[in-house]
Write a protein that holds these residues in place. Structure first.
Motif, short mmCIF file in Angstrom:
data_model
loop_
_atom_site.label_atom_id
_atom_site.label_comp_id
_atom_site.label_asym_id
_atom_site.label_seq_id
_atom_site.Cartn_x
_atom_site.Cartn_y
_atom_site.Cartn_z
N MET A 1 0.47 -11.15 -10.01
CA MET A 1 1.42 -10.55 -9.12
C MET A 1 0.76 -10.41 -7.74
SD MET A 1 3.35 -6.90 -9.54
CE MET A 1 3.95 -7.29 -11.16
N ALA A 2 1.37 -10.99 -6.75
CA ALA A 2 0.79 -10.96 -5.41
C ALA A 2 0.94 -9.58 -4.79
CB ALA A 2 1.49 -12.00 -4.53
N ARG A 3 -0.03 -9.20 -3.99
CA ARG A 3 0.03 -7.92 -3.28
C ARG A 3 0.76 -8.13 -1.96
NH1 ARG A 3 -5.60 -7.04 -5.34
NH2 ARG A 3 -5.41 -5.33 -6.81
N ARG A 4 2.06 -8.32 -2.05
CA ARG A 4 2.88 -8.59 -0.87
C ARG A 4 4.22 -7.90 -1.03
NH1 ARG A 4 2.28 -11.59 3.35
NH2 ARG A 4 0.35 -12.45 2.55
N CYS A 5 4.68 -7.27 0.03
CA CYS A 5 5.98 -6.60 0.02
C CYS A 5 7.08 -7.65 -0.02
CB CYS A 5 6.11 -5.73 1.28
SG CYS A 5 7.72 -4.95 1.45
N GLU A 6 8.07 -7.45 -0.90
CA GLU A 6 9.13 -8.43 -1.06
C GLU A 6 10.16 -8.39 0.08
OE1 GLU A 6 10.26 -9.63 -5.21
OE2 GLU A 6 9.77 -7.52 -5.55
N LEU A 7 10.19 -7.32 0.85
CA LEU A 7 11.17 -7.21 1.93
C LEU A 7 10.59 -7.48 3.30
CD1 LEU A 7 13.30 -4.13 0.82
CD2 LEU A 7 13.75 -6.56 0.47
N THR A 8 9.37 -7.02 3.56
CA THR A 8 8.81 -7.18 4.90
C THR A 8 7.72 -8.24 4.97
OG1 THR A 8 7.17 -5.45 4.50
CG2 THR A 8 9.26 -4.78 5.49
N GLY A 9 7.20 -8.68 3.84
CA GLY A 9 6.13 -9.67 3.84
C GLY A 9 4.76 -9.10 4.13
N ARG A 26 -17.75 -6.45 4.62
CA ARG A 26 -16.34 -6.83 4.54
C ARG A 26 -15.59 -5.91 3.58
NH1 ARG A 26 -14.58 -9.36 8.66
NH2 ARG A 26 -12.97 -10.43 7.53
N ARG A 27 -14.33 -5.66 3.89
CA ARG A 27 -13.47 -4.87 3.02
C ARG A 27 -12.04 -5.36 3.12
NH1 ARG A 27 -11.50 0.86 4.96
NH2 ARG A 27 -9.90 0.17 3.53
N ARG A 28 -11.20 -4.89 2.22
CA ARG A 28 -9.79 -5.27 2.20
C ARG A 28 -8.91 -4.04 2.38
NH1 ARG A 28 -8.19 -9.56 -1.87
NH2 ARG A 28 -7.33 -7.83 -3.03
N PHE A 29 -7.88 -4.19 3.20
CA PHE A 29 -6.89 -3.13 3.39
C PHE A 29 -5.66 -3.55 2.57
CE2 PHE A 29 -9.46 -3.06 7.20
CZ PHE A 29 -9.70 -1.71 7.38
N LEU A 30 -5.36 -2.81 1.52
CA LEU A 30 -4.25 -3.15 0.63
C LEU A 30 -2.98 -2.42 1.07
CD1 LEU A 30 -6.07 -2.87 -2.81
CD2 LEU A 30 -5.70 -4.91 -1.42
N PRO A 31 -1.82 -3.09 0.99
CA PRO A 31 -0.57 -2.42 1.34
C PRO A 31 -0.21 -1.38 0.27
CG PRO A 31 -0.12 -4.59 0.48
CD PRO A 31 -1.61 -4.47 0.59
N ASN A 32 0.50 -0.35 0.67
CA ASN A 32 0.92 0.70 -0.25
C ASN A 32 2.21 0.25 -0.93
OD1 ASN A 32 1.39 3.08 -1.55
ND2 ASN A 32 1.91 4.24 0.29
N LEU A 33 2.08 -0.50 -2.03
CA LEU A 33 3.24 -1.07 -2.72
C LEU A 33 3.76 -0.13 -3.79
CD1 LEU A 33 2.16 -4.78 -3.14
CD2 LEU A 33 3.64 -3.80 -1.41
N CYS A 34 5.08 -0.06 -3.91
CA CYS A 34 5.75 0.79 -4.89
C CYS A 34 6.78 -0.05 -5.64
CB CYS A 34 6.49 1.94 -4.20
SG CYS A 34 5.51 2.85 -3.03
N ARG A 50 9.38 -4.79 -5.54
CA ARG A 50 8.06 -4.23 -5.25
C ARG A 50 7.89 -4.26 -3.73
NH1 ARG A 50 2.06 -5.89 -7.26
NH2 ARG A 50 1.27 -3.77 -7.18
N ILE A 51 8.05 -3.10 -3.12
CA ILE A 51 8.04 -3.04 -1.66
C ILE A 51 7.03 -2.00 -1.18
CG2 ILE A 51 10.43 -3.78 -1.51
CD1 ILE A 51 11.22 -0.92 -0.92
N SER A 52 6.68 -2.08 0.09
CA SER A 52 5.75 -1.11 0.67
C SER A 52 6.49 0.19 0.95
CB SER A 52 5.15 -1.66 1.96
OG SER A 52 6.14 -1.85 2.92
N ALA A 53 5.72 1.27 1.07
CA ALA A 53 6.30 2.57 1.36
C ALA A 53 6.99 2.56 2.72
CB ALA A 53 5.23 3.65 1.31
#
Length: 94
Positions: A1-9, A26-34, A50-53
């Motif tokens: 499952m990709a860590r990507r918002c289905e509405l905003t990308g 190096r680090r990664r900033f993950l989107p807040n997916l719900c 599965r969209i971001s907050a």
């Protein structure tokens, strides 16, 4: 499952942890997916996404899923969201 918002990308971004001595790692900033279930009034059914907050707040601000999808650009939407948008347009046209 990709860590990507289905509405905003919105997806994963990368950057650096910077210490006081300016050491960079190096680090990664993950989107807040719900995982949410939104109600489409025109289709008269619920849709699981599965969209971001931030996207959830935008959906509520614009007046629901139907209004958000009709205003959203096709390039940002996922394949599943594009299908819902196409179904929505067909329902409204009739």
């Amino acid at each position: 499952m990709a860590r990507r918002c289905e509405l905003t990308g919105k997806g994963v971004m990368t950057g650096n942890n910077v210490s006081h001595a300016l050491n960079r790692t190096r680090r990664r900033f993950l989107p807040n997916l719900c995982d949410v279930t939104l109600l489409s009034e025109a289709l008269d059914r619920s849709v699981k996404l599965r969209i971001s907050a931030a996207a959830l707040r935008t959906v509520e601000h614009r007046g629901g899923l139907d209004a958000f999808l009709l205003k959203a650009k096709d390039e940002e939407l996922s394949v599943r969201a594009l299908g819902i948008k196409k179904e929505l347009r067909a329902t409204i046209a009739n």
